[in-house]
Structure formats: structure tokens, C-alpha cells
Design a protein around this motif. Sequence first.
Motif, PDB file in Angstrom:
ATOM      1  N   ARG A 128       0.841  -1.210   0.000  1.00 49.56           N
ATOM      2  CA  ARG A 128       0.000   0.000   0.000  1.00 49.56           C
ATOM      3  C   ARG A 128       0.871   1.254   0.000  1.00 49.56           C
ATOM      4  N   LEU A 129       1.915   1.260   0.809  1.00 53.27           N
ATOM      5  CA  LEU A 129       2.779   2.437   0.888  1.00 53.27           C
ATOM      6  C   LEU A 129       3.655   2.587  -0.357  1.00 53.27           C
ATOM      7  N   VAL A 130       4.112   1.466  -0.921  1.00 52.26           N
ATOM      8  CA  VAL A 130       4.887   1.543  -2.164  1.00 52.26           C
ATOM      9  C   VAL A 130       4.048   2.186  -3.259  1.00 52.26           C
ATOM     10  N   ALA A 149       9.130  -6.611  -4.814  1.00 55.41           N
ATOM     11  CA  ALA A 149       8.977  -7.830  -5.611  1.00 55.41           C
ATOM     12  C   ALA A 149       9.942  -8.910  -5.123  1.00 55.41           C
ATOM     13  N   GLY A 150      11.189  -8.516  -4.846  1.00 57.32           N
ATOM     14  CA  GLY A 150      12.156  -9.474  -4.325  1.00 57.32           C
ATOM     15  C   GLY A 150      11.764  -9.991  -2.954  1.00 57.32           C
ATOM     16  N   ASP A 195       9.042   4.389  -5.243  1.00 60.82           N
ATOM     17  CA  ASP A 195       9.600   4.604  -6.574  1.00 60.82           C
ATOM     18  C   ASP A 195       9.922   3.253  -7.197  1.00 60.82           C
ATOM     19  N   THR A 196      10.599   3.289  -8.339  1.00 62.13           N
ATOM     20  CA  THR A 196      10.915   2.044  -9.043  1.00 62.13           C
ATOM     21  C   THR A 196      11.756   1.103  -8.186  1.00 62.13           C
ATOM     22  N   ALA A 197      12.746   1.657  -7.483  1.00 58.03           N
ATOM     23  CA  ALA A 197      13.609   0.832  -6.632  1.00 58.03           C
ATOM     24  C   ALA A 197      12.804   0.157  -5.525  1.00 58.03           C
ATOM     25  N   ASP A 198      11.844   0.892  -4.956  1.00 57.30           N
ATOM     26  CA  ASP A 198      11.004   0.319  -3.905  1.00 57.30           C
ATOM     27  C   ASP A 198      10.156  -0.826  -4.452  1.00 57.30           C
TER      28      ASP A 198
END
Length: 299
Positions: free
Chosen positions: A183-185, A198-199, A190-193
Motif C-alpha cells: 500500500r505504501l509503495v 517484488a524481491g 519509486d521504481t527501486a522500492d
Amino acid sequence: MRRSDAEAAIRIPVLQGERSRGDRNREVGMLEIRPVDVTIDLPAGTEVEVTFEVDESSLVTVVADVPLVQTQFEAEINLSDVLTPDPEKLQTLLAETEQRLDSLRASAQGSSDASRRLAKIESEGTVTTAREQVQAARVDGGAAATAEERLRELGAELDDVEDAVKLPALVEELEGLLAETERLVNAVGDTADRQELAGLRQRSREAIQAQDSAAVRAQIDRAYLLLMELERRGPDWPVKLFQALRDALEPAGQAGALIREGMQAIADGDQRALEGVNQRLIRMLPKNEQDKIIGLVRR
């Protein structure tokens, strides 16, 4: 570790054994780094590289390398001098282990995996063997080491039972953290988050499928750190930090006065005053907790 704190120390236990949990192996010595041994303060998370060598005479040489201060610290331990517990200590360890076993029998009924592990312990007669070996240690000094090792083995098996009992709750906690982190992402990430999330989800799936409680705990810790980093970017971070500090401290004395001051700052919408209160509250935490919070605040 602060050089001004004479009681501080970095303690590196030296263990003999191959079990994944350190406390299920035999402690044979300790290497300590004290404030007088370093030239600067060592922040939480300072890298320490440990190597060891064992020669034919059972002499262990342990070397701790601290790259931050470019210094090595060394200790020598003679395994032949390591003492086994006396019979009374072994009897106490046996009683504690049996009490733990009784407790796990009661809590394992809702877990088929835990029940299976307990049945295996019963069928192999592990507890009976441990009792006999502890009893033998009362009259045979050489039997003490065998009894100690048997109790460690039994403790490790009970760890696995306990992990099986706790796994469902751990999985539920991890899944809740992942949902909140997602939810916070989506809100501030951003893309890095998104890549990190995902990892994190992939590693979490693997840990859950493997029914590995230690791995699930590791992903809970990682999810919590990512969640806090995302929270820090939000405009209401000072309020959330204040609430966490308020819950961590006793609302009395100086802390109580600061908590009241912080609540007034929130009511007034005065973010600068609230940040000042937070800084003073952080300094009232135990030193190890201060380092964690300060590291989060400065990211």
C-alpha cells in the motif's frame, strides 16, 4: 559502542558445533572488544569479520577484523581447558527441558507438523536417554560431556517443534506486513522500492513454502525495515515516530513532560517543535535502541 562508556563492549562468542542456532552449540570462549581498544566510536551495525584456526593441539586462534578502524583483535582458546557443566547444572538443564517439552505438548495440538516432531522424539526415546546420561554424570565425570551434548540435541529438536507451532502466526504477520508495504509503495514508492518489494515477496513465498520459520522471521525483519523507510517519507512521519517513542517510554518524570509537550505540538500543528521533542525522547531510550532509531531518522 561509545568510547566514553567504560562498561560497553562488543562480545563475540566462540562456539563449537554445527547447529543453525548459536545457543544450541557449545560456547568455548569469548572475544571482547572494549572502548579502550578502539580510537573512535563504533556505530551499530559496524562490520566485524571473524576468522579462526584450530591446530593439532586443540588451540583455537580467533581473529576479529574491524575494517572501520583497520584493527584486528585476537584471542586464543584451548579446547582442552573448556569445562563441562557439573551434575547439578545438568540436572537443572534436564528439568527445564522436560518442562518445555510438557508445554509444547499442550500447544502443538493444532499443528500436524509439530505433533509429528513430538511423536518422533517420543518414539526414539530421546528424553529417557537424556535422563540416563544425566544420572550417569553424577558418578562418571566423563559422561558429563555426553549428557550435555544430548541435552543440546534435545533442545534443538524442541526448537523445531516450537518453530512449527509458531509458523502460522509468523506467516500471518508477514503477509500483513507485505500488504501494508505494498500500500505504501503504491502511495509514495519509486521504481527501486517496487523492485525491492517484488524481491521481498519472492523470498517470502520461498520461506513459507519451505516452512522455514527462521527465513520467515528474516523476511518479517526486512519487510519492517522497508515499511519504516516508506513511512519516513510521509508527511505524518514525525507524528508516527512520536507515537512509537511514547509507547516505548514510561509516561512519568521527564519523559511524561516531553510526551505532554509533544501532544501539544501535534494539537498546534507545530512540526518543528514535535521534531525537537522526538530528538529529546530518543536520547532517553537505551543506547542500543537509540542507535536503531537514529539510524532510521538519518536515512
